[in-house]
Design a protein around this motif. Structure first.
Motif, short mmCIF file in Angstrom:
data_model
loop_
_atom_site.label_atom_id
_atom_site.label_comp_id
_atom_site.label_asym_id
_atom_site.label_seq_id
_atom_site.Cartn_x
_atom_site.Cartn_y
_atom_site.Cartn_z
N LEU A 114 16.60 -39.72 3.24
CA LEU A 114 17.66 -39.12 4.04
C LEU A 114 17.22 -38.92 5.48
CD1 LEU A 114 19.10 -36.42 1.61
CD2 LEU A 114 20.30 -38.39 2.54
N ASP A 115 15.92 -39.04 5.78
CA ASP A 115 15.45 -38.86 7.14
C ASP A 115 16.07 -39.88 8.10
OD1 ASP A 115 13.99 -36.70 6.55
OD2 ASP A 115 12.02 -37.57 6.93
N LEU A 116 16.52 -41.00 7.56
CA LEU A 116 17.17 -41.99 8.43
C LEU A 116 18.44 -41.43 9.04
CD1 LEU A 116 16.74 -45.32 6.44
CD2 LEU A 116 15.30 -44.38 8.23
N PHE A 117 19.01 -40.40 8.41
CA PHE A 117 20.21 -39.78 8.97
C PHE A 117 19.87 -38.56 9.84
CE2 PHE A 117 23.75 -41.17 5.80
CZ PHE A 117 23.75 -42.42 6.40
N LYS A 118 18.56 -38.28 10.04
CA LYS A 118 18.19 -37.08 10.77
C LYS A 118 17.83 -37.35 12.22
CE LYS A 118 16.68 -34.47 6.73
NZ LYS A 118 15.56 -33.77 6.07
N GLY A 119 17.66 -38.58 12.61
CA GLY A 119 17.32 -38.87 14.00
C GLY A 119 16.95 -40.32 14.18
N MET A 120 17.13 -40.81 15.41
CA MET A 120 16.90 -42.22 15.68
C MET A 120 15.42 -42.56 15.72
SD MET A 120 19.86 -43.31 15.51
CE MET A 120 20.25 -41.90 14.46
N ASP A 121 14.56 -41.57 16.02
CA ASP A 121 13.13 -41.84 16.02
C ASP A 121 12.66 -42.23 14.62
OD1 ASP A 121 12.93 -41.35 18.69
OD2 ASP A 121 12.21 -39.28 18.47
N GLU A 122 13.20 -41.56 13.60
CA GLU A 122 12.82 -41.88 12.23
C GLU A 122 13.22 -43.31 11.86
OE1 GLU A 122 14.04 -39.09 13.22
OE2 GLU A 122 12.75 -37.49 12.45
N VAL A 123 14.40 -43.69 12.30
CA VAL A 123 14.86 -45.06 12.04
C VAL A 123 13.92 -46.06 12.71
CG1 VAL A 123 16.73 -46.72 12.32
CG2 VAL A 123 17.26 -44.32 11.87
N ARG A 124 13.67 -45.84 13.98
CA ARG A 124 12.83 -46.77 14.76
C ARG A 124 11.40 -46.83 14.19
NH1 ARG A 124 13.92 -48.96 19.48
NH2 ARG A 124 15.61 -47.47 19.87
N ASN A 125 10.84 -45.66 13.87
CA ASN A 125 9.47 -45.64 13.35
C ASN A 125 9.35 -46.38 12.03
OD1 ASN A 125 8.58 -44.10 15.52
ND2 ASN A 125 8.87 -42.14 14.45
N THR A 126 10.35 -46.22 11.17
CA THR A 126 10.31 -46.91 9.88
C THR A 126 10.40 -48.42 10.06
OG1 THR A 126 11.35 -45.00 8.82
CG2 THR A 126 11.39 -47.08 7.61
N VAL A 127 11.33 -48.86 10.89
CA VAL A 127 11.50 -50.30 11.11
C VAL A 127 10.24 -50.90 11.73
CG1 VAL A 127 12.79 -52.06 12.37
CG2 VAL A 127 14.00 -50.15 11.30
N GLU A 128 9.67 -50.20 12.71
CA GLU A 128 8.48 -50.73 13.38
C GLU A 128 7.29 -50.83 12.43
OE1 GLU A 128 7.94 -48.21 16.75
OE2 GLU A 128 9.50 -49.20 17.95
N ALA A 129 7.13 -49.82 11.57
CA ALA A 129 6.02 -49.86 10.62
C ALA A 129 6.18 -51.01 9.63
CB ALA A 129 5.93 -48.53 9.88
N LEU A 130 7.39 -51.19 9.13
CA LEU A 130 7.63 -52.27 8.17
C LEU A 130 7.56 -53.64 8.84
CD1 LEU A 130 10.50 -50.65 6.07
CD2 LEU A 130 8.11 -50.95 5.40
N SER A 131 7.92 -53.71 10.10
CA SER A 131 7.87 -54.99 10.82
C SER A 131 6.44 -55.48 10.97
CB SER A 131 8.50 -54.84 12.21
OG SER A 131 9.86 -54.51 12.10
N GLU A 132 5.49 -54.54 10.99
CA GLU A 132 4.09 -54.90 11.15
C GLU A 132 3.41 -55.21 9.82
OE1 GLU A 132 2.54 -51.56 13.24
OE2 GLU A 132 3.71 -51.96 15.07
N TRP A 133 4.13 -55.07 8.72
CA TRP A 133 3.60 -55.34 7.39
C TRP A 133 3.56 -56.85 7.16
CZ3 TRP A 133 6.55 -53.57 2.36
CH2 TRP A 133 5.77 -53.85 1.24
N ASP A 134 2.36 -57.41 7.09
CA ASP A 134 2.20 -58.86 7.02
C ASP A 134 2.55 -59.44 5.65
OD1 ASP A 134 1.39 -59.02 9.64
OD2 ASP A 134 -0.75 -58.79 9.16
N GLU A 135 2.64 -58.59 4.63
CA GLU A 135 2.86 -59.09 3.28
C GLU A 135 4.34 -59.17 2.89
OE1 GLU A 135 0.47 -56.78 0.63
OE2 GLU A 135 -1.33 -57.04 1.86
N ILE A 136 5.22 -59.04 3.87
CA ILE A 136 6.64 -59.31 3.62
C ILE A 136 7.11 -60.38 4.60
CG2 ILE A 136 7.19 -57.06 2.66
CD1 ILE A 136 8.51 -56.40 5.44
N ASP A 137 8.11 -61.12 4.16
CA ASP A 137 8.64 -62.22 4.97
C ASP A 137 9.93 -61.85 5.68
OD1 ASP A 137 6.62 -64.16 3.98
OD2 ASP A 137 7.61 -63.70 2.07
N ILE A 138 10.66 -60.87 5.13
CA ILE A 138 11.92 -60.44 5.74
C ILE A 138 12.18 -58.98 5.36
CG2 ILE A 138 13.28 -61.35 3.79
CD1 ILE A 138 15.52 -61.96 5.88
N LEU A 139 12.71 -58.24 6.31
CA LEU A 139 13.06 -56.84 6.11
C LEU A 139 14.58 -56.71 6.04
CD1 LEU A 139 12.56 -53.76 6.09
CD2 LEU A 139 12.42 -53.86 8.59
#
Length: 474
Positions: free
Chosen positions: A357-382
């Protein structure tokens, strides 16, 4: 001379005549005319009606012979019985191509209809006139201002559409634009007495403006040539085929719709696969595939991460992607730690899918989550997803406040700044207010050139076939 050279001129006429032009609301003559009046065709437009002198403020000629200028393209919306004489007029005026909206030819199954189709074809072939149809909506070429219906975009893209059904051609042309996969050219070819699906496949294979081809086909008249054309096209760009009439009743309906001989479903499936093309099962899957090939870079592995809100939704999202032969690697400790440093909340579930639910609590949470997952080399698409109507919160709190729009804008911004392939799923829409927000946010994503799917099932099926395509070509 190649098929491309023989057909390219039909998409670039400098003059058009509409035979059977009308201003009656709901008439096909009015439907064909309106786009020429409102959407910027740069050439000359002539109207023909034997009983009218004016339609929508434009002069009407009693016949093609009475038109003073040259005519490249004729759209025909008159009764079938009058078309042989009209074809003779087309020959006299050195017309290059005719679209026959008119029905009542071979698809009727009558001796009279078959004879009429043979007669107009004989006249055309003997004199170098090409026919689209009969029983078709014709040509859509936004770059040159040709439209097969009202309600079509003037924006030109890279999607080529081949469609035996006029109504399906209109739908595909409209929805592809809505989903961000704009059309290069589209052709509704109906009975295919002259220009066929094989001609169009060969044309689009060579057309530099077309990067992806989708086709709705009910049947073919020359199976060997069709296979050759399909294999050639699929060898140079993605080709997605939806075969109509795979059931007994569907095949009978196809025969009365366009006079098509359907063939067995198994034979079609085998042929499409052997040719290197992709088979779709619905019109919407055709569009999903077009969206994937238009906006997602080539993928040859199947590792996916999902992020969004909703426990039950996340469970079903995982099921959808795993059932589609995709992989959901477990979230590694280093990614968990990175997220925990920025978002440390008991409501955050550090798994794959990520549900919080933190994704609905602020845009920083959204951005931080996307950025962390984007740097995960073991996935091909988010795949971030927005499940609108699963919350017990009053929609005024999260719709009227612009919260969902803010989340989508942050996702779009993040996608633009990362090299990690992403697609967004916008789904679970129930309320009228929510639908308005969904429509606006879909538009934002599509205008940004981002692949959007309208369910996790749709995303899974499209990605499965999309990745399989690139696995097969190496």
């Amino acid at each position: 001379m190649s098929v491309f050279s023989k057909l390219n001129h039909i998409f670039h006429p400098e003059s058009v005549a509409i035979v059977g032009a009308s201003e009656e609301v709901g008439s096909m003559g009015a439907m064909f005319l309106k786009p020429f009046l409102t959407q910027g065709f740069k050439g000359s437009v002539y109207l023909v009606h034997r009983n009218k002198t004016e339609v929508m403020g434009m002069k009407c000629y009693p016949s093609l012979r009475d038109i003073p200028g040259e005519i490249d393209y004729v759209i025909i919306a008159i009764s079938a019985s009058n078309t042989p004489e009209l074809m003779k007029e087309c020959v006299e005026k050195k017309v290059k191509v005719c679209t026959f909206f008119t029905a009542g030819f071979s698809e009727s199954g009558t001796e009279e209809g078959i004879a009429l189709e043979n007669e107009i074809l004989e006249i055309a072939c003997a004199n170098g006139v090409r026919i689209v149809g009969p029983n078709s909506m014709g040509i859509y070429s936004p770059a040159t201002g040709l439209y097969l219906s009202s309600g079509l975009s003037s924006r030109s893209g890279s999607l080529g559409i081949i469609c035996q059904s006029g109504g399906n051609a209109i739908y595909l042309s409209r929805v592809s634009e809505m989903r961000g996969a704009a059309v290069s050219k589209a052709v509704s070819y109906g009975n295919a007495c002259d220009i066929s699906e094989s001609d169009l496949l060969e044309y689009f294979a060579e057309d530099a403006e077309t990067k992806v081809i989708i086709a709705y086909i009910e049947g073919v008249k020359d199976g060997k040539r069709f296979y050759s054309a399909l294999k050639k096209a699929a060898g140079v760009k993605p080709v997605i085929i939806l075969k109509g009439g795979k059931t007994e009743i569907g095949a009978k309906t196809a025969a009365s719709h366009t006079g098509a001989l359907s063939g067995s479903a198994n034979a079609w499936t085998a042929m499409i696969r052997q040719a290197g093309a992709i088979q779709a099962d619905t019109l919407d899957e055709l569009i999903d595939m077009a969206v994937a090939f238009t906006h997602i870079p080539p993928l040859r592995q199947r590792r996916v991460s999902i992020m969004g809100v909703g426990g039950g939704v996340s469970v079903l999202a995982a099921d959808s992607l795993l059932n589609a032969n995709l992989l959901l690697p477990p979230l590694p400790d280093e990614v968990k730690e990175k997220l925990q440093q920025k978002i440390n909340n008991p409501g955050y579930i550090y798994t794959n899918p990520i549900d919080t639910l933190d994704l609905f609590k602020g845009m920083d949470e959204v951005r931080n989550t996307v950025e962390a997952l984007s740097e995960w080399d073991e996935i091909d698409i988010l795949i971030p997803h927005m499940a609108y109507d699963i919350m017990g919160i009053d929609p005024e709190i999260w719709i009227d406040s612009g919260l969902t729009k803010s989340i989508v804008n942050v996702l779009v911004d993040c996608i633009k700044k990362t090299d990690k392939p992403m697609a967004i799923v916008l789904h679970y829409v129930a309320l009228a207010k929510t639908y308005q927000a969904f429509s606006e946010e879909l538009r934002i994503c599509c205008e940004a050139g981002i692949a959007v799917f309208l369910s996790m099932d749709a995303a899974g099926k499209a990605l499965d076939k999309f990745i399989e395509y690139y696995e097969n070509i190496g």
